[in-house]
Write a protein that holds these residues in place. Structure first.
Motif, short mmCIF file in Angstrom:
data_model
loop_
_atom_site.label_atom_id
_atom_site.label_comp_id
_atom_site.label_asym_id
_atom_site.label_seq_id
_atom_site.Cartn_x
_atom_site.Cartn_y
_atom_site.Cartn_z
N ALA A 20 51.64 37.05 35.90
CA ALA A 20 51.77 37.36 34.73
C ALA A 20 50.66 38.00 33.95
N SER A 21 49.59 37.65 34.42
CA SER A 21 48.29 38.31 33.97
C SER A 21 48.14 39.72 34.32
N LEU A 22 48.32 39.87 35.70
CA LEU A 22 48.50 41.13 36.16
C LEU A 22 49.49 42.20 35.47
N GLY A 23 50.72 41.68 35.25
CA GLY A 23 51.66 42.33 34.70
C GLY A 23 51.20 42.99 33.33
N LEU A 81 43.31 47.33 37.70
CA LEU A 81 44.26 46.15 37.87
C LEU A 81 43.59 44.79 37.90
N LYS A 82 42.41 44.76 38.57
CA LYS A 82 41.63 43.47 38.64
C LYS A 82 41.15 43.11 37.54
N GLY A 83 41.12 44.02 36.45
CA GLY A 83 40.74 43.33 35.13
C GLY A 83 41.81 42.20 34.53
N GLY A 84 43.13 42.25 35.48
CA GLY A 84 44.05 41.21 34.96
C GLY A 84 43.77 39.74 35.37
N LEU A 85 42.56 39.91 36.13
CA LEU A 85 42.20 38.37 36.66
C LEU A 85 40.86 38.39 36.41
#
Length: 242
Positions: free
Chosen positions: A18-21, A64-68
Motif C-alpha cells: 500500500a505504501s509503495l502504491g 520507489l524505495k522512498g515508499g518504505l
C-alpha cells in the motif's frame, strides 16, 4: 503455519504494498541529477541558533524505495561555531560524509523533518559524545555499506544514538537499517535496562521497551504497537497515532 503466513501478509506485505502504491502514484524526480538537494529552511540559521544545538533529522529517500524508507543524519553546532556540521553515511565515495549537503537539505527533493532537537547546555554536553561515536563507528571504510539489510545510512545514525543513550531517542520504524547488527550481536540491552532488542543480522528481530513499545521486525520492516506514545507502526507508513 497458516496463522503465521496470515500475520506476515496482513502486518508486513499488505501495508508495504500500500505504501509503495501511494509512492508510485506521486511525483518524483527522474534521477539524483534532477532532484532538489537544496536547503529546506527547516532549521534556523546557525548564527541565530542557540549557543549550541544538535538535531537528528530524516527525509524520505529517492525513487520507489522512498515508499518504505527514510534517510537519516545528525547535525551539530558547538558554542564557538557559526555554522552547522552535518554527518551522513552514504553508499558512494567516502561513506561518512561531513557537510557534503546543507544541514537541512532536501533528500531526493523530499522535505526533511526534525526527529530530535537539543539546545544550549544540554547540546553542548552531548556534542563531544556524538563526535566520539561518529569517529568510532565500526563500518566507516569504503565498501562498508549495504543498502539492505545494512550497514547503511540508518545503521550509522542508529549506532550513534545507541552510543549516546542520554539522547533518549531512536530512529522511526521506517528507517530501514536501524535494526542491523553483525551476526553474533544478537542481543542489545540499553544501559538503563529499559529497552531490549533481538536481531538476526537485521533480517529479523523483535524489540521491547520504553523507546520501541513492542516491535516485530522482518526484512527491515517493522510492525508494532507503542503504548507510552500511543501509535500503531506499519511498514512504509511508520507511526500512525499520537
Amino acid at each position: 503455519m497458516k496463522k503465521l503466513v496470515a500475520f506476515i501478509f496482513l502486518c508486513f506485505i499488505l501495508p508495504a504494498l500500500a505504501s509503495l502504491g501511494v509512492r508510485a502514484a506521486g511525483s518524483q524526480p527522474g534521477s539524483w541529477r534532477t532532484a532538489d538537494w537544496s536547503s529546506s529552511g527547516v532549521l534556523p540559521s546557525a548564527e541565530s541558533d542557540a549557543p549550541a544545538a544538535l538535531y537528528v533529522m530524516a527525509a524520505r529517500t529517492g525513487g520507489l524505495k522512498g515508499g518504505l524508507a527514510v534517510h537519516s543524519w545528525i547535525v551539530t553546532k558547538a558554542p564557538e561555531e557559526a555554522h552547522y556540521t552535518r554527518y551522513d553515511k552514504v553508499g558512494w565515495g567516502s561513506p561518512i560524509r561531513i557537510n557534503h549537503y546543507p544541514a537541512d537539505g532536501r533528500w531526493y527533493s523530499n522535505e526533511p523533518e526534525i526527529l530530535l532537537a537539543r539546545h544550549g547546555a544540554t547540546a553542548e554536553k552531548l556534542i563531544p559524545k556524538i563526535e566520539a561515536a561518529v569517529a568510532g563507528y565500526p563500518h566507516a571504510e569504503r565498501g562498508d555499506y549495504s543498502i539492505w539489510p545494512g550497514p547503511n545510512s540508518n545503521s550509522f545514525i542508529a549506532y550513534v544514538l545507541r552510543s549516546v543513550p542520554e539522547l533518549h531517542t531512536t530512529l522511526p520504524p521506517e528507517a530501514i537499517g536501524r535494526d542491523y547488527r553483525p551476526f553474533g550481536d544478537f542481543v542489545t540491552l540499553s544501559e538503563d535496562w529499559r529497552n531490549l532488542e533481538l536481531s538476526l543480522g537485521g533480517y529479523a528481530g523483535v524489540a521491547l521497551g520504553e523507546l520501541y513499545g513492542l516491535e516485530v521486525r522482518l526484512g527491515g520492516l517493522v510492525f508494532g504497537i507503542d503504548i507510552a506514545r500511543p501509535a500503531l507502526k506499519l511498514p512504509g507508513f511508520g507511526r500512525i497515532g499520537v
